[in-house]
Write a protein that holds these residues in place. Structure first.
Motif, PDB file in Angstrom:
ATOM      1  N   TYR A 153      31.805  19.431  38.409  1.00  0.00           N
ATOM      2  CA  TYR A 153      32.408  19.567  39.741  1.00  0.00           C
ATOM      3  C   TYR A 153      32.915  21.000  39.941  1.00  0.00           C
ATOM      4  CZ  TYR A 153      36.761  19.698  42.485  1.00  0.00           C
ATOM      5  OH  TYR A 153      37.793  20.073  43.317  1.00  0.00           O
ATOM      6  N   ALA A 154      33.540  21.561  38.917  1.00  0.00           N
ATOM      7  CA  ALA A 154      34.092  22.916  39.002  1.00  0.00           C
ATOM      8  C   ALA A 154      32.988  23.957  39.157  1.00  0.00           C
ATOM      9  CB  ALA A 154      34.924  23.229  37.766  1.00  0.00           C
ATOM     10  N   LYS A 155      31.903  23.800  38.390  1.00  0.00           N
ATOM     11  CA  LYS A 155      30.792  24.752  38.449  1.00  0.00           C
ATOM     12  C   LYS A 155      30.097  24.730  39.805  1.00  0.00           C
ATOM     13  CE  LYS A 155      29.694  24.585  33.502  1.00  0.00           C
ATOM     14  NZ  LYS A 155      28.701  24.148  32.495  1.00  0.00           N
ATOM     15  N   GLU A 156      30.093  23.573  40.437  1.00  0.00           N
ATOM     16  CA  GLU A 156      29.462  23.447  41.753  1.00  0.00           C
ATOM     17  C   GLU A 156      30.418  23.843  42.871  1.00  0.00           C
ATOM     18  OE1 GLU A 156      28.232  19.384  41.823  1.00  0.00           O
ATOM     19  OE2 GLU A 156      26.453  19.724  40.563  1.00  0.00           O
ATOM     20  N   GLY A 157      31.700  23.963  42.536  1.00  0.00           N
ATOM     21  CA  GLY A 157      32.712  24.298  43.532  1.00  0.00           C
ATOM     22  C   GLY A 157      33.272  25.694  43.363  1.00  0.00           C
ATOM     23  N   ILE A 158      34.554  25.772  42.982  1.00  0.00           N
ATOM     24  CA  ILE A 158      35.273  27.031  42.913  1.00  0.00           C
ATOM     25  C   ILE A 158      34.649  28.048  41.963  1.00  0.00           C
ATOM     26  CG2 ILE A 158      36.880  26.166  41.155  1.00  0.00           C
ATOM     27  CD1 ILE A 158      39.050  27.864  42.410  1.00  0.00           C
ATOM     28  N   TYR A 159      33.971  27.596  40.915  1.00  0.00           N
ATOM     29  CA  TYR A 159      33.385  28.513  39.929  1.00  0.00           C
ATOM     30  C   TYR A 159      31.954  28.951  40.289  1.00  0.00           C
ATOM     31  CZ  TYR A 159      37.195  28.126  36.561  1.00  0.00           C
ATOM     32  OH  TYR A 159      38.409  28.220  35.940  1.00  0.00           O
ATOM     33  N   HIS A 160      31.401  28.368  41.303  1.00  0.00           N
ATOM     34  CA  HIS A 160      29.994  28.614  41.641  1.00  0.00           C
ATOM     35  C   HIS A 160      29.681  30.086  41.901  1.00  0.00           C
ATOM     36  CE1 HIS A 160      25.964  27.705  43.092  1.00  0.00           C
ATOM     37  NE2 HIS A 160      26.215  28.414  44.179  1.00  0.00           N
ATOM     38  N   TYR A 161      30.611  30.800  42.527  1.00  0.00           N
ATOM     39  CA  TYR A 161      30.346  32.186  42.920  1.00  0.00           C
ATOM     40  C   TYR A 161      30.905  33.220  41.939  1.00  0.00           C
ATOM     41  CZ  TYR A 161      29.065  29.921  47.284  1.00  0.00           C
ATOM     42  OH  TYR A 161      28.456  29.105  48.210  1.00  0.00           O
ATOM     43  N   VAL A 162      31.412  32.765  40.806  1.00  0.00           N
ATOM     44  CA  VAL A 162      31.922  33.703  39.799  1.00  0.00           C
ATOM     45  C   VAL A 162      30.749  34.430  39.145  1.00  0.00           C
ATOM     46  CG1 VAL A 162      33.178  33.946  37.621  1.00  0.00           C
ATOM     47  CG2 VAL A 162      33.986  32.325  39.345  1.00  0.00           C
ATOM     48  N   GLU A 163      30.721  35.747  39.295  1.00  0.00           N
ATOM     49  CA  GLU A 163      29.630  36.547  38.738  1.00  0.00           C
ATOM     50  C   GLU A 163      29.788  36.711  37.225  1.00  0.00           C
ATOM     51  OE1 GLU A 163      29.665  40.212  40.873  1.00  0.00           O
ATOM     52  OE2 GLU A 163      29.215  39.271  42.809  1.00  0.00           O
ATOM     53  N   ASN A 164      28.674  36.896  36.549  1.00  0.00           N
ATOM     54  CA  ASN A 164      28.683  37.067  35.094  1.00  0.00           C
ATOM     55  C   ASN A 164      29.377  38.368  34.694  1.00  0.00           C
ATOM     56  OD1 ASN A 164      27.661  37.770  32.327  1.00  0.00           O
ATOM     57  ND2 ASN A 164      26.568  35.854  32.613  1.00  0.00           N
ATOM     58  N   ASN A 165      30.257  38.273  33.712  1.00  0.00           N
ATOM     59  CA  ASN A 165      30.963  39.458  33.218  1.00  0.00           C
ATOM     60  C   ASN A 165      30.763  39.611  31.710  1.00  0.00           C
ATOM     61  OD1 ASN A 165      32.609  41.744  33.644  1.00  0.00           O
ATOM     62  ND2 ASN A 165      34.419  40.634  32.928  1.00  0.00           N
ATOM     63  N   MET A 166      29.581  39.257  31.237  1.00  0.00           N
ATOM     64  CA  MET A 166      29.285  39.281  29.812  1.00  0.00           C
ATOM     65  C   MET A 166      29.505  40.663  29.197  1.00  0.00           C
ATOM     66  SD  MET A 166      25.767  38.150  27.876  1.00  0.00           S
ATOM     67  CE  MET A 166      25.883  36.466  28.486  1.00  0.00           C
ATOM     68  N   TYR A 167      29.210  41.713  29.970  1.00  0.00           N
ATOM     69  CA  TYR A 167      29.332  43.070  29.442  1.00  0.00           C
ATOM     70  C   TYR A 167      30.528  43.834  30.006  1.00  0.00           C
ATOM     71  CZ  TYR A 167      24.622  41.913  27.968  1.00  0.00           C
ATOM     72  OH  TYR A 167      23.532  41.285  27.407  1.00  0.00           O
ATOM     73  N   GLY A 168      31.434  43.124  30.697  1.00  0.00           N
ATOM     74  CA  GLY A 168      32.651  43.755  31.182  1.00  0.00           C
ATOM     75  C   GLY A 168      32.452  44.734  32.316  1.00  0.00           C
ATOM     76  N   ASP A 169      31.357  44.589  33.064  1.00  0.00           N
ATOM     77  CA  ASP A 169      31.093  45.534  34.146  1.00  0.00           C
ATOM     78  C   ASP A 169      31.102  44.873  35.528  1.00  0.00           C
ATOM     79  OD1 ASP A 169      28.854  44.006  33.775  1.00  0.00           O
ATOM     80  OD2 ASP A 169      27.471  45.677  33.439  1.00  0.00           O
ATOM     81  N   ARG A 170      31.717  43.719  35.643  1.00  0.00           N
ATOM     82  CA  ARG A 170      31.780  43.010  36.924  1.00  0.00           C
ATOM     83  C   ARG A 170      32.674  43.755  37.916  1.00  0.00           C
ATOM     84  NH1 ARG A 170      33.539  37.152  36.023  1.00  0.00           N
ATOM     85  NH2 ARG A 170      35.574  38.104  35.666  1.00  0.00           N
ATOM     86  N   LYS A 171      32.213  43.883  39.155  1.00  0.00           N
ATOM     87  CA  LYS A 171      32.983  44.551  40.214  1.00  0.00           C
ATOM     88  C   LYS A 171      33.663  43.532  41.142  1.00  0.00           C
ATOM     89  CE  LYS A 171      31.715  48.762  39.066  1.00  0.00           C
ATOM     90  NZ  LYS A 171      30.984  48.433  37.832  1.00  0.00           N
ATOM     91  N   GLN A 172      33.314  42.282  41.012  1.00  0.00           N
ATOM     92  CA  GLN A 172      33.834  41.219  41.880  1.00  0.00           C
ATOM     93  C   GLN A 172      35.347  41.064  41.720  1.00  0.00           C
ATOM     94  OE1 GLN A 172      32.397  37.318  40.803  1.00  0.00           O
ATOM     95  NE2 GLN A 172      32.673  36.485  42.858  1.00  0.00           N
ATOM     96  N   VAL A 173      36.049  40.945  42.847  1.00  0.00           N
ATOM     97  CA  VAL A 173      37.499  40.742  42.829  1.00  0.00           C
ATOM     98  C   VAL A 173      37.776  39.237  42.846  1.00  0.00           C
ATOM     99  CG1 VAL A 173      39.689  41.165  44.009  1.00  0.00           C
ATOM    100  CG2 VAL A 173      37.886  42.906  44.052  1.00  0.00           C
ATOM    101  N   LEU A 174      38.515  38.758  41.856  1.00  0.00           N
ATOM    102  CA  LEU A 174      38.775  37.327  41.704  1.00  0.00           C
ATOM    103  C   LEU A 174      40.277  37.061  41.581  1.00  0.00           C
ATOM    104  CD1 LEU A 174      35.879  36.580  39.191  1.00  0.00           C
ATOM    105  CD2 LEU A 174      36.018  35.773  41.552  1.00  0.00           C
ATOM    106  N   PRO A 175      40.713  35.836  41.876  1.00  0.00           N
ATOM    107  CA  PRO A 175      42.149  35.522  41.888  1.00  0.00           C
ATOM    108  C   PRO A 175      42.811  35.557  40.508  1.00  0.00           C
ATOM    109  CG  PRO A 175      40.850  33.525  42.158  1.00  0.00           C
ATOM    110  CD  PRO A 175      39.891  34.677  42.266  1.00  0.00           C
ATOM    111  N   ILE A 176      44.068  36.001  40.524  1.00  0.00           N
ATOM    112  CA  ILE A 176      44.910  36.014  39.329  1.00  0.00           C
ATOM    113  C   ILE A 176      46.162  35.194  39.626  1.00  0.00           C
ATOM    114  CG2 ILE A 176      46.269  37.436  37.751  1.00  0.00           C
ATOM    115  CD1 ILE A 176      44.366  39.754  38.396  1.00  0.00           C
TER     116      ILE A 176
END
Length: 210
Positions: A126-149
């Motif tokens: 449910y989480a992967k299809e919902g709130i987590y669906h648009y989380v971009e991969n950050n495997m190499y620590g180079d993600r530019k996407q701004v996400l909630p803290i």
């Protein structure tokens, strides 16, 4: 004449061999991941509460780590204050689940260890299809996407009550209302009601509503 041809062939073979060596070397250096890129994909466990199987990952926020420390204290107290325990389980779950900034990918769903074990797989889906669906991969620590803290999860109300989930009913369950605060308001969920029941000597979340 024949000798000259043989010499030319040898020269061509040597040139081809050198070309292959250079191409292989270039390919190795271009595609070989650096040590820093590899390290981004490994999240170590910083601490454990052995009695209940809870784990603290090193990439959790300082706020989450403080909650985890409080949970450890509460679980060591005799007798156990179940109201405090239930409250901390809820706070820890929400502080991890809605804090997307430290997640490696959409598959890195936070707070699962506090979810009812028989429901965990469905909840993760449910989480992967919902709130987590648009989380971009950050495997190499180079993600530019701004996400909630998540900066704080405050308790609005704690109500002991009978909680029924599927074929399991707990007369000493809990319904708890929370408020979620973020470092920056990005339109994510700010309130949540959690329902907890006893399961395998732990309190686990069986339901979440806004």
């Amino acid at each position: 004449m024949k000798r000259k041809r043989r010499v030319n062939r040898k020269i061509k073979v040597i040139i081809i061999i050198f070309a292959v060596i250079i191409l292989v070397a270039l390919g190795y250096f271009v595609f070989k991941p650096s040590k820093s890129r590899k390290a981004q994909n490994v999240v170590k466990i910083e601490e454990k509460i052995e009695s209940h199987g809870y784990e603290l990952a090193e990439n959790e926020t300082s706020y989450y780590k403080e909650l985890f420390k409080n949970l450890k204290v509460v679980l060591n107290e005799k007798p156990l204050d179940e109201k405090k325990y239930a409250t901390l389980v809820g706070q820890l779950f929400l502080a991890s689940f809605f804090n997307l900034d430290n997640k490696i990918s959409k598959n890195d769903v936070g707070g699962l260890q506090f979810v009812y074990s028989d429901f965990r797989e469905d909840f993760e889906k449910y989480a992967k299809e919902g709130i987590y669906h648009y989380v971009e991969n950050n495997m190499y620590g180079d993600r530019k996407q701004v996400l909630p803290i998540v900066t704080e999860v405050s308790v609005l109300n704690v109500e002991p009550m009978t909680i029924t989930y599927l074929d399991k009913s707990d007369k000493e369950g809990y319904k708890i209302d929370f408020k979620i605060l973020y470092e920056e308001d990005m339109g994510y969920q700010t309130t949540a009601t959690l329902y907890l029941i006893h399961h395998n000597d732990k309190l686990e979340i069986v339901k979440m509503t806004k």
